[in-house]
Design a protein around this motif. Structure first.
Motif, PDB file in Angstrom:
ATOM      1  N   UNK A   1      -3.147   6.465   5.466  1.00  0.00           N
ATOM      2  CA  UNK A   1      -3.661   6.939   6.756  1.00  0.00           C
ATOM      3  C   UNK A   1      -4.823   6.111   7.290  1.00  0.00           C
ATOM      4  N   UNK A   2      -5.615   5.520   6.408  1.00  0.00           N
ATOM      5  CA  UNK A   2      -6.711   4.665   6.863  1.00  0.00           C
ATOM      6  C   UNK A   2      -6.170   3.405   7.531  1.00  0.00           C
ATOM      7  N   UNK A   3      -5.154   2.812   6.932  1.00  0.00           N
ATOM      8  CA  UNK A   3      -4.552   1.622   7.524  1.00  0.00           C
ATOM      9  C   UNK A   3      -3.887   1.959   8.858  1.00  0.00           C
ATOM     10  N   UNK A   4      -3.216   3.098   8.915  1.00  0.00           N
ATOM     11  CA  UNK A   4      -2.595   3.527  10.168  1.00  0.00           C
ATOM     12  C   UNK A   4      -3.642   3.743  11.258  1.00  0.00           C
TER      13      UNK A   4
ATOM     14  N   UNK B   1     -11.451  -2.286   6.483  1.00  0.00           N
ATOM     15  CA  UNK B   1     -10.404  -2.264   7.509  1.00  0.00           C
ATOM     16  C   UNK B   1     -11.010  -2.332   8.907  1.00  0.00           C
ATOM     17  N   UNK B   2     -12.095  -1.658   9.112  1.00  0.00           N
ATOM     18  CA  UNK B   2     -12.760  -1.697  10.425  1.00  0.00           C
ATOM     19  C   UNK B   2     -13.225  -3.107  10.756  1.00  0.00           C
ATOM     20  N   UNK B   3     -13.830  -3.778   9.786  1.00  0.00           N
ATOM     21  CA  UNK B   3     -14.300  -5.137  10.036  1.00  0.00           C
ATOM     22  C   UNK B   3     -13.126  -6.077  10.291  1.00  0.00           C
ATOM     23  N   UNK B   4     -12.022  -5.900   9.559  1.00  0.00           N
ATOM     24  CA  UNK B   4     -10.854  -6.733   9.770  1.00  0.00           C
ATOM     25  C   UNK B   4     -10.273  -6.522  11.171  1.00  0.00           C
ATOM     26  N   UNK B   5     -10.196  -5.267  11.593  1.00  0.00           N
ATOM     27  CA  UNK B   5      -9.656  -4.972  12.923  1.00  0.00           C
ATOM     28  C   UNK B   5     -10.543  -5.563  14.019  1.00  0.00           C
ATOM     29  N   UNK B   6     -11.852  -5.485  13.852  1.00  0.00           N
ATOM     30  CA  UNK B   6     -12.762  -6.059  14.845  1.00  0.00           C
ATOM     31  C   UNK B   6     -12.669  -7.572  14.887  1.00  0.00           C
ATOM     32  N   UNK B   7     -12.555  -8.203  13.717  1.00  0.00           N
ATOM     33  CA  UNK B   7     -12.394  -9.656  13.696  1.00  0.00           C
ATOM     34  C   UNK B   7     -11.093 -10.080  14.361  1.00  0.00           C
TER      35      UNK B   7
ATOM     36  N   UNK C   1     -11.762  10.288  10.865  1.00  0.00           N
ATOM     37  CA  UNK C   1     -10.829  11.415  10.812  1.00  0.00           C
ATOM     38  C   UNK C   1      -9.818  11.240   9.676  1.00  0.00           C
ATOM     39  N   UNK C   2      -9.308  10.008   9.509  1.00  0.00           N
ATOM     40  CA  UNK C   2      -8.360   9.755   8.426  1.00  0.00           C
ATOM     41  C   UNK C   2      -9.019   9.927   7.064  1.00  0.00           C
ATOM     42  N   UNK C   3     -10.250   9.485   6.952  1.00  0.00           N
ATOM     43  CA  UNK C   3     -10.976   9.621   5.691  1.00  0.00           C
ATOM     44  C   UNK C   3     -11.206  11.087   5.362  1.00  0.00           C
TER      45      UNK C   3
ATOM     46  N   UNK D   1       0.830  -1.204   0.000  1.00  0.00           N
ATOM     47  CA  UNK D   1       0.000   0.000   0.000  1.00  0.00           C
ATOM     48  C   UNK D   1       0.863   1.252   0.000  1.00  0.00           C
ATOM     49  N   UNK D   2       1.912   1.252   0.817  1.00  0.00           N
ATOM     50  CA  UNK D   2       2.779   2.418   0.883  1.00  0.00           C
ATOM     51  C   UNK D   2       3.501   2.688  -0.421  1.00  0.00           C
TER      52      UNK D   2
END
Length: 217
Positions: free
Chosen positions: A78-81, A207-213, A108-110, A67-68
């Protein structure tokens, strides 16, 4: 060009100020148009390549590296961060549920990424909406100035009126020439930004769903 030069030499300070303002608006609009076209094209291509590259990686670290490398406008990284960030304890943010914390950080990143993509849109909209009226004001003032000069000369004929009035109408044409590219670019860029926004929102949601899982497991 001859009519424009005659208008410039015959006009007063107000007429020349209007002409200079239109010239400055035109230059500003074209600088923003060229810059935004370059930025948005890069962002669209990067989003189209970077998101599939991230999800095809075998780990978050490898996906972040891909991604970078592909996210040249820095609207995805910034979304991944934000999704991977962990806040220290003792703050109001950490008192909420993890889902709420993720939503806040990703939002905020978005917003930061969208602000970068939307930069210059207000200028284009302002130029597109005001340039015709500034040009019209220049025409009205030019006609008034020409009629006053002809009246002071003591004789008014159609030949003496037609020339100055026709030259003053150049200002209306100049206003339209400034406004039309700005309006067309604003509409086109708005469409591109909307498409990028939809992609960024989808990536943030995933990304949010992945982080929650990950947190649940």
């Amino acid at each position: 060009m001859e009519g424009l030069s005659q208008f410039w030499t015959q006009s007063d300070a107000i007429g020349r100020t209007v002409a200079g303002l239109l010239l400055a608006m035109s230059i500003s609009a074209w600088v923003v148009i060229v810059w935004k076209a370059w930025v948005l094209q890069r962002a669209r291509r990067d989003i189209a390549r970077a998101v599939p590259a991230f999800w095809s990686a075998d780990s978050v670290e490898a996906g972040a590296t891909r991604l970078g490398a592909l996210d040249r406008e820095q609207v995805l990284s910034p979304l991944l961060t934000a999704a991977a960030a962990r806040q220290g304890s003792g703050t109001l943010e950490t008192h909420g549920a993890l889902a709420s914390q993720l939503t806040r950080r990703l939002r905020d990143a978005l917003h930061g990424g969208l602000a970068h993509l939307q930069f210059g849109q207000v200028l284009l909209a302002s130029i597109g909406s005001t340039a015709p009226f500034i040009g019209l004001f220049g025409t009205v003032w030019g006609i008034y100035h020409a009629l006053v000069s002809i009246s002071a000369a003591g004789s008014i004929t159609i030949e003496k009126v037609a020339g100055p009035v026709g030259e003053a109408l150049i200002m209306t044409a100049a206003g339209l020439a400034v406004a039309i590219p700005a309006v067309l670019a604003y509409n086109l860029f708005g469409k591109w930004i909307g498409a990028c926004e939809a992609e960024l929102e989808g990536f943030a949601h995933d990304l949010r769903e992945m982080a929650l899982d990950t947190a649940r497991h």
